[in-house]
Write an enzyme that holds these catalytic residues in place. Structure first.
Site, PDB file in Angstrom:
ATOM      1  N   ALA A 324       0.839  -1.205   0.000  1.00 51.00           N
ATOM      2  CA  ALA A 324       0.000   0.000   0.000  1.00 51.00           C
ATOM      3  C   ALA A 324       0.870   1.250   0.000  1.00 51.00           C
ATOM      4  O   ALA A 324       1.947   1.263   0.597  1.00 51.00           O
ATOM      5  CB  ALA A 324      -0.917  -0.004   1.215  1.00 51.00           C
ATOM      6  N   PRO A 325       0.421   2.300  -0.682  1.00 53.72           N
ATOM      7  CA  PRO A 325       1.186   3.546  -0.671  1.00 53.72           C
ATOM      8  C   PRO A 325       1.218   4.151   0.725  1.00 53.72           C
ATOM      9  O   PRO A 325       0.317   3.931   1.530  1.00 53.72           O
ATOM     10  CB  PRO A 325       0.408   4.436  -1.654  1.00 53.72           C
ATOM     11  CG  PRO A 325      -0.963   3.860  -1.706  1.00 53.72           C
ATOM     12  CD  PRO A 325      -0.803   2.401  -1.484  1.00 53.72           C
ATOM     13  N   ASP A 380     -14.004   0.720  11.040  1.00 49.37           N
ATOM     14  CA  ASP A 380     -14.311  -0.648  11.427  1.00 49.37           C
ATOM     15  C   ASP A 380     -13.346  -1.587  10.703  1.00 49.37           C
ATOM     16  O   ASP A 380     -12.972  -1.358   9.554  1.00 49.37           O
ATOM     17  CB  ASP A 380     -15.753  -0.984  11.037  1.00 49.37           C
ATOM     18  CG  ASP A 380     -16.271  -2.228  11.732  1.00 49.37           C
ATOM     19  OD1 ASP A 380     -15.603  -2.718  12.658  1.00 49.37           O
ATOM     20  OD2 ASP A 380     -17.354  -2.712  11.346  1.00 49.37           O
TER      21      ASP A 380
END
Length: 577
Positions: A324-325, A380
């Site tokens: 992920a970036p 969540d």
């Protein structure tokens, strides 16, 4: 099939269904009591009920599995037994009003017995057994109202249909407000064209609010029709409580925020959840059905529907899972599928010395967030075990990083990457990336202001976010700042908020005695955001969060047991009562 085998299959199938029915009855009982808690303004009981309802599923699941072990030795049965059991269970679900939830419960039982290592559609209900036809049971979950008369008459009919055990403070005033708001939203021609008004039968309770949710149907468009209610009390006696209509919401954006993934689950009592979800999905088509199941507190089935959605997306896409970036986390390895709207988080095997925590501590923190009121500010998360990815869809750089940092949680085969334990969370733009890339000063100010509000509202929910670096916050498409890094989260009362010593001695701070729970809020300005001008702007907007006095005050509120009221929709739409 011999009679003994058939008898055992029947017993086990009915044990599983009995376990589900018991779980859903308990879930419904707690949900149904939400009205009484709302009318009596028992807000602390409301929070306890929210936690209790979440815990029900695992307790009844454990009971069901224990009862199965009294009938058979599961690991001594061959594959044919489990194939036959699924078929038998499917038959007894033919007329069940919550069959889709019951299939998920069956999956949970099989997953618990086999520790989620036999995940296939032969053994489990990976795919649903039937296509749910929305609308056939609509009459069971919806009230329809006559629109041939006046707006006022239609509104009166609505409130005559919903029964509360306490009075409205001023129902005539409330009806006048609603009438005026609807006429301000729709012109005369639109009002004349309304052919249907449908309202869901269950009232949606959450925290200190209740919502009557429905829609207005016209030939060319359908609008949400949402009436938020609150409790007004003149003193501490339950008998003084009165209901107040707070607003009329007719914009999808307002309804979308109410159903945000960063809010706690609704209490909305229904025996036909699939039909309620279908109705809500027609109002909020941009939300996935799994999000709506989760919003109703049916989060286990929401996970099942998510997984089905995920499998369908995998069939329709070809991009690869990648790191992920953003800045790499110290506790979690995070990756994503660029074309899909979630991130996958795995607890690393080892943490740096600065993180004096354990793997179990991280799990406990994520559970704390699940069980608390997330007040629209904490994402969540959903926990999965043995989550399988096709190896050819995973970038080699990601595999290398996972093997370097999370090898105990990863298993490689020739065809799959199996993640033994992970969390899945809604994808957002990390706030540090947003601030670095954003050039509009107004949007930067709005983001910094919302960052401060996010920290304050989490504190008002009696939670200390802990590691408040801006990389641990995300920003939604609507510009709302959400916290999503939980490894240092705790209750406010578990920290000692102290002021730095006031001294001319430049070495005074070096000799300061610091305990493991001590926090010095004056230091927050040095690390929440990086660049000097951003620090100054955040301090100008929310300087109080950088003082020990502010946090000590919030601790005092927490110790008093105060339950804050968080209004999830635009405050300007509230009626003046």
């Amino acid at each position: 099939m011999n009679n003994t085998h058939s008898s055992v299959l029947n017993k086990v199938a009915f044990l599983i269904l009995h376990g589900f029915d018991k779980s859903y009855r308990r879930h419904s009982r707690i949900t149904r009591d939400a009205q009484q808690r709302f009318e009596q303004a028992k807000w602390q009981e409301t929070q306890k009920a929210m936690k209790e309802r979440i815990a029900i599923y695992e307790r009844t699941l454990a009971d069901a599995v224990g009862e199965i072990y009294q009938q058979v030795f599961p690991h001594q049965e061959n594959d044919q037994f489990w194939l036959d059991l699924k078929i038998r269970y499917q038959k007894i679900l033919s007329d069940h009003p919550q069959y889709e939830l019951a299939e998920t419960f069956y999956n949970s039982v099989i997953g618990r017995i086999f520790k989620h290592q036999q995940i296939n559609d032969d053994m489990m209900f990976i795919m649903p057994t039937r296509c749910y036809l929305a609308g056939l049971q609509r009459h069971l979950v919806v009230h329809s109202f006559d629109t041939s008369g006046t707006v006022r008459k239609m509104l009166e009919d609505i409130f005559n249909r919903y029964h509360f055990d306490i009075a409205f403070q001023d129902i005539q005033r409330d009806l006048k407000h609603l009438d005026g708001a609807l006429r301000a939203r729709l012109n005369t021609a639109q009002l004349a064209s309304v052919h249907t008004v449908e309202m869901l039968k269950p009232v949606f309770y959450r925290s200190k609010s209740a919502y009557i949710i429905g829609r207005i149907c016209m030939p060319d468009e359908t609008l949400p029709f949402v009436i938020p209610l609150s409790i007004y009390s003149t003193n501490t006696s339950d008998e003084s409580n009165q209901i107040v209509v707070e607003a009329l919401l007719t914009e999808r954006q307002d309804l979308s925020v109410i159903f945000s993934f960063a809010r706690s689950y609704f209490m909305a009592d229904t025996q036909h959840p699939a039909e309620v979800v279908a109705f809500l999905h027609e109002l909020l088509p941009h939300k996935k059905k799994f999000e709506l199941y989760i919003a109703l507190g049916l989060y286990k089935h929401g996970k099942t529907v998510f997984y089905r959605n995920f499998l369908a997306h995998m069939e329709d896409s070809s991009d690869q899972f990648a790191i992920a970036p953003g800045i790499r986390g110290l506790v979690m390895a995070v990756f994503h599928l660029p074309s899909y709207g979630v991130v996958f988080k795995i607890i690393k095997d080892e943490f740096p010395e600065s993180k004096k925590i354990t793997r179990q501590h991280v799990k406990d923190c994520y559970k704390l967030v699940k069980m608390t009121d997330r007040v629209g500010r904490m994402a969540d998360t959903h926990e999965y075990v043995n989550f399988r990815l096709p190896r050819h869809r995973v970038e080699q750089a990601l595999i290398d990083e996972l093997l370097e940092t999370c090898v105990s949680s990863v298993e490689l085969t020739d065809d799959e990457v199996i993640i033994k334990h992970l969390y899945i969370e809604r994808k957002m733009t990390p706030l540090n990336i947003f601030l670095a890339q954003q050039e509009d000063p107004k949007l930067i100010t709005n983001a910094l202001n919302d960052l401060g509000l996010c920290i304050k509202q989490i504190a008002a929910a009696h939670i200390f976010a802990g590691d408040m670096l801006h990389k641990n916050f995300g920003i939604t498409r609507g510009g709302r700042v959400i916290f999503y890094d939980y490894d240092e989260i705790c209750y406010l009362t578990e920290r000692e908020f102290r002021a730095l010593p006031k001294s001319d001695d430049p070495y005074a701070i070096d000799t300061l005695s610091v305990g493991p729970t001590d926090v010095f809020p004056e230091q927050f300005e040095h690390f929440i955001v990086g660049k000097k001008h951003l620090k100054q702007e955040l301090k100008a907007l929310h300087g109080e969060i950088m003082t020990a006095e502010y946090w000590q005050h919030m601790q005092a509120q927490s110790l008093k047991g105060d339950v804050p009221d968080f209004i999830p929709y635009d405050q300007t739409k509230r009626f003046v009562n």
